[in-house]
Design an enzyme around this catalytic site. Structure first.
Site, PDB file in Angstrom:
ATOM      1  N   PRO A 148       0.816  -1.193   0.000  1.00 46.50           N
ATOM      2  CA  PRO A 148       0.000   0.000   0.000  1.00 46.50           C
ATOM      3  C   PRO A 148       0.859   1.256   0.000  1.00 46.50           C
ATOM      4  O   PRO A 148       1.594   1.509   0.947  1.00 46.50           O
ATOM      5  CB  PRO A 148      -0.773  -0.103   1.308  1.00 46.50           C
ATOM      6  CG  PRO A 148      -0.260  -1.318   1.998  1.00 46.50           C
ATOM      7  CD  PRO A 148       0.980  -1.704   1.331  1.00 46.50           C
ATOM      8  N   GLU A 149       0.728   1.997  -1.040  1.00 53.09           N
ATOM      9  CA  GLU A 149       1.324   3.323  -1.069  1.00 53.09           C
ATOM     10  C   GLU A 149       0.139   4.273  -0.976  1.00 53.09           C
ATOM     11  O   GLU A 149      -0.976   3.835  -0.741  1.00 53.09           O
ATOM     12  CB  GLU A 149       2.117   3.521  -2.368  1.00 53.09           C
ATOM     13  CG  GLU A 149       3.236   2.495  -2.528  1.00 53.09           C
ATOM     14  CD  GLU A 149       4.074   2.687  -3.779  1.00 53.09           C
ATOM     15  OE1 GLU A 149       4.192   3.838  -4.246  1.00 53.09           O
ATOM     16  OE2 GLU A 149       4.600   1.701  -4.288  1.00 53.09           O
TER      17      GLU A 149
ATOM     18  N   HIS B 244      -3.647 -15.399   8.956  1.00 49.53           N
ATOM     19  CA  HIS B 244      -2.943 -14.131   9.165  1.00 49.53           C
ATOM     20  C   HIS B 244      -3.865 -12.988   9.554  1.00 49.53           C
ATOM     21  O   HIS B 244      -3.590 -11.831   9.284  1.00 49.53           O
ATOM     22  CB  HIS B 244      -2.153 -13.734   7.923  1.00 49.53           C
ATOM     23  CG  HIS B 244      -1.191 -14.784   7.487  1.00 49.53           C
ATOM     24  ND1 HIS B 244      -0.140 -15.208   8.267  1.00 49.53           N
ATOM     25  CD2 HIS B 244      -1.126 -15.525   6.361  1.00 49.53           C
ATOM     26  CE1 HIS B 244       0.536 -16.141   7.624  1.00 49.53           C
ATOM     27  NE2 HIS B 244      -0.045 -16.371   6.475  1.00 49.53           N
TER      28      HIS B 244
ATOM     29  N   ARG C  34       2.671 -10.781   6.125  1.00 49.22           N
ATOM     30  CA  ARG C  34       4.079 -10.543   6.457  1.00 49.22           C
ATOM     31  C   ARG C  34       4.271  -9.824   7.794  1.00 49.22           C
ATOM     32  O   ARG C  34       5.380  -9.704   8.273  1.00 49.22           O
ATOM     33  CB  ARG C  34       4.768  -9.774   5.328  1.00 49.22           C
ATOM     34  CG  ARG C  34       5.036 -10.646   4.139  1.00 49.22           C
ATOM     35  CD  ARG C  34       5.704  -9.872   3.016  1.00 49.22           C
ATOM     36  NE  ARG C  34       7.106  -9.617   3.273  1.00 49.22           N
ATOM     37  CZ  ARG C  34       7.896  -8.954   2.438  1.00 49.22           C
ATOM     38  NH1 ARG C  34       7.400  -8.482   1.300  1.00 49.22           N
ATOM     39  NH2 ARG C  34       9.145  -8.782   2.708  1.00 49.22           N
TER      40      ARG C  34
END
Length: 325
Positions: free
Chosen positions: A2-3, A128, A147
DNA sequence: TCGGCCCTGGGG
DNA sequence: CCCCAGGGCCGA
């Protein structure tokens, strides 16, 4: 992942789904995120009304109102004890004393693989899954992050956090003052890629859009900032804005994991000019897109449209063939 | 200023 | 098996 465009999309998706809702409970997984969610925060957030959802750089900010906004406030004022954990009593600064402007908020970062979505309560749980905020409308706000580079934190004082963040983050890309930007770029030997990735120079740009902005501006990502003319700085600034704007319109880029706040993938990955397109033809001149390493990250660029520009004679000669078409 | 590291998963 | 990945932080 995500930018800025992706985070902005998440924020826009979440806003109508969260505004006005109340957090009725929080639960977390055992595996820790980069900045672990403290168990005591679950009690802090429970009962809070969500006032708004915002973005600052790549950070998501969820403004919370005072707890217990119910029509029948307890006479004692502080009567409401949170259920369960009585650990770490929240020490608010001036909260509740009639809107002193220091309400709490949640701050979330999606790292590389974070997903922040609203789903019906009880929907099947993916792996997750790290944090779940139950809402008062039979839905839940979920933070999933394979992650675990992402984070979620609770802050009691909204204003204090904003001050702190403003000290660490540069201006938003849509507010870039031309003079500021020229100065920031031309005042250093760092290359453009490093500059654009530096959140203190401009907040929100990441690897994808740094490459895309350099391409649009016709500037090699390895160029030292100080080698740019004022005009080139302006071009870069315009390109950043244009690329981010277009990307937001397409709901961001889904390279792998990214989804918006409602679970939808982005669409801008289909419009990327150079990022992830090594060896493919440049959309402008057909030259094969090249990859280099800058600031520890892969940079994608067109060797022809984004020349290294040998000023005053050194470095390599980029021009050699007559023409390509 | 830069490399390494934090993680997991996917691809070659 | 190795290498790579949208980010940020830490220490050399």
């Amino acid at each position: 992942m995500p930018e800025l465009p992706e985070v902005e999309t998440v924020v826009r998706d979440l806003r109508p789904m969260l505004a006005g809702r109340t957090v009725t409970g929080v639960r977390q997984s055992k595996s820790k995120l980069r900045r672990p969610w403290k168990p005591a925060w679950s009690a802090d957030a429970t009962g809070a009304r969500i006032e708004g959802v915002r973005r600052r750089g790549k950070w998501i900010l969820i403004d919370l109102g005072p707890k217990d906004p119910s029509p029948t406030p307890p006479p004692g004022g502080e009567g409401l004890k949170t259920k369960g954990s009585a650990l770490a009593p929240p020490s608010f600064l001036g909260k509740g004393a009639g809107g002193l402007g220091s309400s709490p908020l949640l701050r979330v970062h999606l790292g590389m693989t974070g997903q922040f979505t609203v789903v019906p309560a009880g929907a099947p749980e993916p792996d997750h899954l790290h944090l779940v905020f139950a809402l008062d409308n039979k839905k839940e706000l979920r933070l999933r992050d394979p992650r675990r580079f992402g984070s979620a934190e609770y802050f009691a004082n909204r204003n204090a956090l904003e001050t702190e963040m403003n000290a660490e983050l540069g201006p938003e890309p849509f507010d870039l003052d031309p003079d500021y930007f020229r100065g920031a770029v031309r005042g250093t030997r760092r290359n453009l890629k490093a500059l654009l990735l530096d959140q203190k120079v401009v907040a929100g740009v990441g690897n994808i859009y740094a490459d895309e902005a350099c391409f649009r501006a016709g500037l090699h990502p390895g160029r030292p900032g100080k080698s740019l003319s004022p005009d080139e700085c302006d071009r870069l600034r315009d390109s950043i804005e244009a690329v981010l704007t277009r990307a937001i319109e397409s709901r961001g880029s889904t390279i792998r994991d990214y989804v918006g706040g409602s679970g939808l993938r982005g669409g801008f990955q289909n419009e990327l000019a150079v990022y992830g397109r090594a060896d493919e033809p440049c959309p402008t001149c057909e030259t094969a897109i090249a990859v280099a390493r800058h600031a520890g990250r892969a940079s994608h660029y067109c060797p022809r449209c984004q020349p290294v520009k040998s000023k005053a004679g050194r470095s390599k000669v980029v021009k050699s063939k007559n023409r390509a078409p």
